[in-house]
Design an enzyme around this catalytic site. Structure first.
Site, mmCIF file in Angstrom:
data_model
loop_
_atom_site.group_PDB
_atom_site.id
_atom_site.type_symbol
_atom_site.label_atom_id
_atom_site.label_comp_id
_atom_site.label_asym_id
_atom_site.label_seq_id
_atom_site.Cartn_x
_atom_site.Cartn_y
_atom_site.Cartn_z
ATOM 1 C CB CYS A 1 -76.957 63.777 -54.015
ATOM 2 S SG CYS A 1 -78.212 64.668 -54.938
ATOM 3 C CG HIS B 1 -74.959 67.467 -57.492
ATOM 4 N ND1 HIS B 1 -75.280 67.136 -58.791
ATOM 5 C CD2 HIS B 1 -76.064 67.184 -56.748
ATOM 6 C CE1 HIS B 1 -76.533 66.668 -58.826
ATOM 7 N NE2 HIS B 1 -77.024 66.679 -57.604
HETATM 8 P P1 NAP Z 1 -84.103 56.830 -62.110
HETATM 9 O O1 NAP Z 1 -82.877 56.771 -62.934
HETATM 10 O O2 NAP Z 1 -85.325 57.441 -62.681
HETATM 11 O O3 NAP Z 1 -84.455 55.334 -61.597
HETATM 12 C C1 NAP Z 1 -85.638 55.044 -60.914
HETATM 13 C C2 NAP Z 1 -85.647 53.594 -60.474
HETATM 14 O O4 NAP Z 1 -86.854 53.351 -59.736
HETATM 15 C C3 NAP Z 1 -85.681 52.612 -61.648
HETATM 16 O O5 NAP Z 1 -85.026 51.425 -61.291
HETATM 17 C C4 NAP Z 1 -87.173 52.345 -61.826
HETATM 18 O O6 NAP Z 1 -87.459 51.102 -62.405
HETATM 19 C C5 NAP Z 1 -87.599 52.311 -60.374
HETATM 20 N N1 NAP Z 1 -89.025 52.579 -60.277
HETATM 21 C C6 NAP Z 1 -89.688 53.655 -60.712
HETATM 22 N N2 NAP Z 1 -91.020 53.494 -60.520
HETATM 23 C C7 NAP Z 1 -91.168 52.279 -59.930
HETATM 24 C C8 NAP Z 1 -92.304 51.531 -59.486
HETATM 25 N N3 NAP Z 1 -93.539 51.998 -59.590
HETATM 26 N N4 NAP Z 1 -92.083 50.308 -58.947
HETATM 27 C C9 NAP Z 1 -90.837 49.817 -58.850
HETATM 28 N N5 NAP Z 1 -89.729 50.471 -59.262
HETATM 29 C C10 NAP Z 1 -89.906 51.691 -59.788
HETATM 30 O O7 NAP Z 1 -83.862 57.638 -60.754
HETATM 31 P P2 NAP Z 1 -82.497 57.746 -59.889
HETATM 32 O O8 NAP Z 1 -81.737 58.951 -60.296
HETATM 33 O O9 NAP Z 1 -81.812 56.428 -59.871
HETATM 34 O O10 NAP Z 1 -83.060 58.097 -58.453
HETATM 35 C C11 NAP Z 1 -83.857 57.206 -57.719
HETATM 36 C C12 NAP Z 1 -84.108 57.827 -56.359
HETATM 37 O O11 NAP Z 1 -82.868 57.909 -55.654
HETATM 38 C C13 NAP Z 1 -84.622 59.273 -56.422
HETATM 39 O O12 NAP Z 1 -86.019 59.311 -56.552
HETATM 40 C C14 NAP Z 1 -84.157 59.818 -55.128
HETATM 41 O O13 NAP Z 1 -85.086 59.494 -54.117
HETATM 42 C C15 NAP Z 1 -82.835 59.088 -54.865
HETATM 43 N N6 NAP Z 1 -81.610 59.869 -55.152
HETATM 44 C C16 NAP Z 1 -81.189 60.156 -56.416
HETATM 45 C C17 NAP Z 1 -79.988 60.856 -56.579
HETATM 46 C C18 NAP Z 1 -79.400 61.190 -57.919
HETATM 47 O O14 NAP Z 1 -78.355 61.871 -57.948
HETATM 48 N N7 NAP Z 1 -79.970 60.768 -59.030
HETATM 49 C C19 NAP Z 1 -79.234 61.226 -55.507
HETATM 50 C C20 NAP Z 1 -79.709 60.937 -54.246
HETATM 51 C C21 NAP Z 1 -80.872 60.237 -54.086
HETATM 52 P P3 NAP Z 1 -87.790 50.983 -63.991
HETATM 53 O O15 NAP Z 1 -86.470 51.088 -64.698
HETATM 54 O O16 NAP Z 1 -88.407 49.642 -64.100
HETATM 55 O O17 NAP Z 1 -88.716 52.110 -64.324
HETATM 56 O O1 3JN Z 2 -82.022 66.799 -58.232
HETATM 57 C C1 3JN Z 2 -80.985 66.377 -57.732
HETATM 58 O O2 3JN Z 2 -79.853 66.731 -58.101
HETATM 59 C C2 3JN Z 2 -81.043 65.386 -56.615
HETATM 60 C C3 3JN Z 2 -82.384 64.774 -56.538
HETATM 61 C C4 3JN Z 2 -82.774 64.052 -55.544
HETATM 62 C C5 3JN Z 2 -84.132 63.527 -55.472
HETATM 63 C C6 3JN Z 2 -84.896 63.418 -56.635
HETATM 64 C C7 3JN Z 2 -86.205 62.952 -56.569
HETATM 65 C C8 3JN Z 2 -86.761 62.605 -55.370
HETATM 66 C C9 3JN Z 2 -84.671 63.154 -54.256
HETATM 67 C C10 3JN Z 2 -83.825 63.208 -53.023
HETATM 68 O O3 3JN Z 2 -82.881 62.429 -52.928
HETATM 69 O O4 3JN Z 2 -84.097 64.027 -52.143
HETATM 70 C C11 3JN Z 2 -85.997 62.707 -54.216
HETATM 71 C C12 3JN Z 2 -86.636 62.308 -52.932
HETATM 72 O O5 3JN Z 2 -86.260 61.265 -52.425
HETATM 73 O O6 3JN Z 2 -87.528 63.016 -52.459
#
Ligand code: NAP
Ligand code: 3JN
Length: 332
Positions: free
Chosen positions: A130, A243
């Site tokens: 992000c 951010h």
């Molecule tokens: P989050 O709020 O913690 O959501 C995680 C999601 O993954 C939930 O739907 C969860 O399902 C699912 N999950 C976790 N463990 C799982 C498993 N073992 N099997 C199947 N589903 C599972 O996290 P988030 O912020 O949405 O971020 C998710 C990912 O997106 C990050 O890890 C990163 O790679 C990427 N990302 C995040 C951001 C950000 O700004 N947050 C930005 C860029 C990219 P349950 O609800 O059932 O646990």
């Molecule tokens: O911490 C943040 O503001 C962004 C987090 C991104 C993130 C969190 C957990 C795993 C990532 C990502 O998008 O790079 C990952 C990941 O996919 O490795």
């Protein structure tokens, strides 16, 4: 013809924004499939007024569903395990995690910057981190005009970047601190309420964190500029959403602040908020929930002959994740 679409990680902070973004942008969804962990089985999420059940993510869950596009946001280890069977079952995967971003042959795409790279995909398209996404949207038009040679960025990253539970923890810490109760720390390394933490993700051997090195390497890949010098310091701040980044660049050709402002004003995906006399500049609270990358505080860097400094803010759950993924699906 409409598409059969899946969201993997549908119950998370990014997944719920994907659902809303597909609906708001009127993406042509014929049928929607939602996947998360076994903990979420039984939950239903609303899409266009209908309840859609959440199914458990398994290696077989894509079979026979004829899914065209699968948007993944359940973390890198889930992407590594489950994106290949999704592709095998016929879907194109748009993956939000770091699992495939730096792989040769997997395009890493920001539609305003390198849409043409999407053509090289072989089933998986990676969405950048992000913090990288909003920065490259701002850098690209300046690079086209004046060739950027060096980027120095410091981030102010919202707690929602660490997921829904981290957002809840920040709010609870604020409540507990103000009530004089002990503060519980689970998702962050330290108290985040009324504080900031200059560490996001783990440290690497060179003293930078993984989040900082993602910004360096992903920027070089997306901009097709392997020699571009990038240095980053990433910091978690007690902001719920969006951010912010302080960015200073060096360029081969001199750009005045007025020229840079004019370039930003014409660039896709950017909104300029820059009127110092009226204290107008982008701020995370006010841009939360919106799509653009906002740019302000545009000025010539007084420490070098050919350089600019500016401030850039975007909703990282949208442009930094869900929106960028849906834009890629739209390009497909
Ligand atoms: P989050 O709020 O913690 O959501 C995680 C999601 O993954 C939930 O739907 C969860 O399902 C699912 N999950 C976790 N463990 C799982 C498993 N073992 N099997 C199947 N589903 C599972 O996290 P988030 O912020 O949405 O971020 C998710 C990912 O997106 C990050 O890890 C990163 O790679 C990427 N990302 C995040 C951001 C950000 O700004 N947050 C930005 C860029 C990219 P349950 O609800 O059932 O646990
Ligand atoms: O911490 C943040 O503001 C962004 C987090 C991104 C993130 C969190 C957990 C795993 C990532 C990502 O998008 O790079 C990952 C990941 O996919 O490795």
């Amino acid at each position: 013809m409409g598409k059969r679409v899946a969201i993997v990680g549908a119950t998370g902070a990014v997944g719920t924004e994907m659902l809303e973004t597909l609906e708001k942008r009127n993406y042509p969804v014929d049928e929607l499939f939602l996947f998360a962990s076994s903990r979420s089985v039984g939950k239903k999420l609303k899409f266009r007024g209908n309840d859609v059940p959440v199914e458990e993510l398994t290696a077989d869950c894509f079979k026979g569903k004829r899914i065209d596009v699968a948007l993944f946001s359940a973390g890198a280890s889930r992407s590594k395990e489950f994106a290949p069977p999704a592709v095998e079952a016929g879907a194109v995967v748009v993956d939000n995690s770091s699992a495939f971003r730096m792989d040769d042959g997997i395009p890493l795409v920001v539609p305003e910057v390198n849409p043409e790279d999407i053509r090289t995909h072989k089933g998986i398209i990676a969405n950048p981190n992000c913090s990288t996404i909003q920065m490259v949207v701002a850098l690209k038009p300046l690079h086209d005009a004046a060739t950027i040679t060096r980027v120095e960025v410091s981030t102010y990253q919202a707690v929602s970047g660490a997921g829904q539970a981290a957002m809840d923890e920040c709010v609870q810490q604020v409540r507990d601190y103000l009530a004089g109760n002990p503060v519980r720390i689970e998702k962050f390394l330290h108290q985040i309420a009324f504080n900031l933490i200059p560490q996001i993700d783990v440290f690497t051997d060179n003293g930078y964190t993984k989040e900082e090195m993602k910004m360096v390497k992903e920027t070089q890949k997306i901009m097709h500029a392997p020699g571009l010098k990038v240095t980053a310091t990433t910091v978690r701040v007690p902001v719920l959403r969006a951010h912010s980044e302080s960015i200073t660049i060096s360029t081969e050709k001199k750009l005045t602040a007025a020229q840079a402002r004019a370039i930003f004003e014409k660039a896709p995906g950017i909104v300029v908020q820059d009127d110092p006399a009226k204290s107008v500049y982008p701020m995370p609270f006010f841009v939360s929930g919106s799509y653009p990358v906002y740019v302000g505080r545009i000025r010539e860097d007084i420490s070098q002959d050919k350089g600019l400094a500016f401030f850039c803010v975007a909703d990282q759950l949208l442009k930094g994740a869900a929106l960028n993924a849906v834009q890629i699906a739209e390009l497909l």
